[in-house]
Design a protein around this motif. Structure first.
Motif: not given
Length: 166
Positions: A108-112
């Motif tokens: 998981y990568q915030s916003g991407s």
């Protein structure tokens, strides 16, 4: 046949205290039709993966299974309320039926970006089965996994219904 099928599904949802699932749609027939279509898509996913021996998850099958194992059907119908992803719903049912959770990888990568990959081991023949998704909504299924330690080692085991407060 659609009305009969819908009434079976509506009864199952009611008995599993999931009436809210139908209530989240504008009208009941549309809700039941959409949920039924999702079940058909899960059956198709099963046929693609396993051929004619694949899992059947029609309303009538679930109703018969509910008589023997209401907790299994409740867990699956809760998953149906969490996602419409046929591969992830099939994964849930396979775990409910005894497949072992061999590995889980999530990024998981915030916003991407989001990616979840779960590898199961078939209870029949030990064959690995891979289930993948890029839809973060599918992460909600993880809360149904039994999470524990055995001999100090991490274990995900089973897929269980949540006991929701009323």
């Amino acid at each position: 046949m659609i009305a009969e099928s819908s009434s079976v599904l509506a009864r199952l949802l009611h008995e599993c205290q999931l009436d809210w699932l139908v209530g989240s749609y504008a009208d009941t027939p549309a809700a039941l039709a959409a949920l039924s279509a999702t079940l058909e898509a899960v059956e198709e996913e099963s046929r693609v993966r396993f051929g004619n021996d694949g899992t059947q998850l029609s309303e009538h099958f679930l109703a018969k299974e509910y008589e023997r194992n209401p907790h299994k059907v409740a867990a699956f119908l809760q998953a149906l309320g969490a996602t419409g992803s046929p591969p992830m719903l099939l994964m849930a049912w396979r775990i409910i039926q005894g497949a072992e959770i061999r590995s889980l990888r999530m990024t998981y990568q915030s916003g991407s970006g989001f990616h979840l990959a779960v590898t199961l081991i078939s209870p029949r023949n030990g064959t690995p089965e891979e289930y993948k998704t890029d839809d973060i909504s599918d992460a909600s299924l993880l809360r149904h996994f039994g999470i524990m330690k055995i001999d100090g080692q991490p274990v995900f085991e089973g897929f269980y219904p949540l006991h929701l407060l009323e």
